[in-house]
Design a protein around this motif. Structure first.
Motif, PDB file in Angstrom:
ATOM      1  N   VAL A 274       4.708   5.341   3.221  1.00  0.00           N
ATOM      2  CA  VAL A 274       4.030   7.004   3.292  1.00  0.00           C
ATOM      3  C   VAL A 274       4.726   7.895   2.416  1.00  0.00           C
ATOM      4  O   VAL A 274       6.270   7.898   2.670  1.00  0.00           O
ATOM      5  CB  VAL A 274       4.104   7.163   4.933  1.00  0.00           C
ATOM      6  N   ARG A 275       4.533   8.496   1.283  1.00  0.00           N
ATOM      7  CA  ARG A 275       5.021   9.366   0.580  1.00  0.00           C
ATOM      8  C   ARG A 275       4.390  10.834   1.007  1.00  0.00           C
ATOM      9  O   ARG A 275       3.296  11.074   0.740  1.00  0.00           O
ATOM     10  CB  ARG A 275       4.973   9.166  -0.836  1.00  0.00           C
ATOM     11  N   LEU A 276       5.810  11.729   1.129  1.00  0.00           N
ATOM     12  CA  LEU A 276       5.283  13.002   1.449  1.00  0.00           C
ATOM     13  C   LEU A 276       5.232  13.757   0.451  1.00  0.00           C
ATOM     14  O   LEU A 276       6.230  13.701  -0.280  1.00  0.00           O
ATOM     15  CB  LEU A 276       6.251  13.308   2.746  1.00  0.00           C
TER      16      LEU A 276
ATOM     17  N   LEU B 146       1.001  -1.145   0.003  1.00  0.00           N
ATOM     18  CA  LEU B 146       0.187  -0.015   0.113  1.00  0.00           C
ATOM     19  C   LEU B 146       0.778   1.163   0.049  1.00  0.00           C
ATOM     20  O   LEU B 146       1.906   1.344   0.755  1.00  0.00           O
ATOM     21  CB  LEU B 146      -0.980  -0.073   1.263  1.00  0.00           C
ATOM     22  N   THR B 147       0.520   2.126  -0.918  1.00  0.00           N
ATOM     23  CA  THR B 147       1.289   3.468  -0.883  1.00  0.00           C
ATOM     24  C   THR B 147       0.210   4.479  -0.446  1.00  0.00           C
ATOM     25  O   THR B 147      -0.851   4.569  -1.109  1.00  0.00           O
ATOM     26  CB  THR B 147       1.766   3.715  -2.104  1.00  0.00           C
ATOM     27  N   THR B 148       0.539   5.466   0.584  1.00  0.00           N
ATOM     28  CA  THR B 148      -0.315   6.399   0.895  1.00  0.00           C
ATOM     29  C   THR B 148       0.398   7.857   0.847  1.00  0.00           C
ATOM     30  O   THR B 148       1.500   7.885   1.044  1.00  0.00           O
ATOM     31  CB  THR B 148      -0.891   6.089   2.234  1.00  0.00           C
ATOM     32  N   LEU B 149      -0.355   8.639   0.344  1.00  0.00           N
ATOM     33  CA  LEU B 149      -0.069  10.264  -0.131  1.00  0.00           C
ATOM     34  C   LEU B 149      -0.178  11.208   1.078  1.00  0.00           C
ATOM     35  O   LEU B 149      -1.565  11.341   1.244  1.00  0.00           O
ATOM     36  CB  LEU B 149      -0.076  10.607  -1.643  1.00  0.00           C
ATOM     37  N   GLU B 150       0.585  11.760   1.779  1.00  0.00           N
ATOM     38  CA  GLU B 150       0.233  12.781   2.539  1.00  0.00           C
ATOM     39  C   GLU B 150       1.005  14.148   2.324  1.00  0.00           C
ATOM     40  O   GLU B 150       2.305  14.288   2.171  1.00  0.00           O
ATOM     41  CB  GLU B 150       0.427  12.313   4.097  1.00  0.00           C
TER      42      GLU B 150
END
Length: 225
Positions: free
Chosen positions: A115-117, A87-91
């Motif tokens: 978690v990709r900032l 899972l890749t999640t963008l924040e």
């Protein structure tokens, strides 16, 4: 139907107690978010369970989430992954990303979540340019003004048959207000127009009431070519 938010919440609490129950990692994630002063806008437990079930029904192995907050929905989705799934999640907000990373580590899911900032549109453009393996499930829960662009990016990154869930699209009924000047309402209305004109997408929007008030989500399927 009675317009009674207390009743809506009571129904949610009844169903969640019987069908979900307490969960140490999820409860800790919400507590950590409160302690860090994050906005209380995470999905409700029953909505998180719905995301989990949809991802499992889809057989999702690669999930992309747009909008992490404290990682509450991320935990629900990551738990739906099979062995080897990611899972890749963008924040956008570093403080939110830090809380989410700690919550994911506490839940034992750090090995399958990235978690990709940064601004989501920038990260999505990078993912599209990289041309990697497509995703088969998307959860979009970010700023509504950019929702049409997020859906377009999801389509570019999607495997045939992928599922896209877009949250908070009804806006307490304001979705139907053609005269609204609210950027969030304009965004979700443009998203609906985009979907209606895109032959590769099949979708429905469902209104909901509950502990999060009157809102709803759009469920999209990317048609197989």
């Amino acid at each position: 139907m009675q317009n009674d938010p207390q009743l809506w919440s009571a129904v949610d609490e009844y169903a969640e107690a019987l069908l979900i129950g307490p969960d140490e990692a999820l409860d800790a994630a919400l507590e950590a978010a409160d302690e860090a002063g994050l906005p209380q806008i995470a999905v409700a437990a029953n909505q998180g369970k719905l995301l989990h079930l949809l991802a499992r029904v889809r057989g999702a192995r690669r999930i992309l989430e747009i909008g992490t907050l404290a990682g509450y929905s991320t935990i629900w989705l990551a738990r739906a992954l099979p062995d080897g799934g990611t899972l890749t999640t963008l924040e956008l907000d570093p403080a939110h990303a830090a809380v989410a990373t700690a919550n994911l580590e506490r839940a034992g899911l750090a090995d399958r979540v990235e978690v990709r900032l940064g601004p989501a549109l920038d990260t999505l453009a990078q993912l599209i340019a990289q041309g990697g393996e497509p995703y088969d499930f998307f959860f979009v829960d970010a700023d509504k003004a950019n929702i049409p662009q997020y859906v377009e990016a999801a389509l570019a990154l999607a495997a045939p048959g992928a599922v896209v869930v877009v949250d908070n699209v009804v806006r307490e009924g304001r979705l139907a207000d053609a005269d609204s000047t609210d950027p969030a309402v304009l965004g979700v209305r443009r998203m609906h127009e985009l979907i209606a004109g895109e032959k590769r997408l099949d979708a429905t929007t469902v209104q909901t009431v509950g502990s999060r008030g009157h809102d709803g989500f759009t469920l999209i399927r990317v048609l197989e070519e």
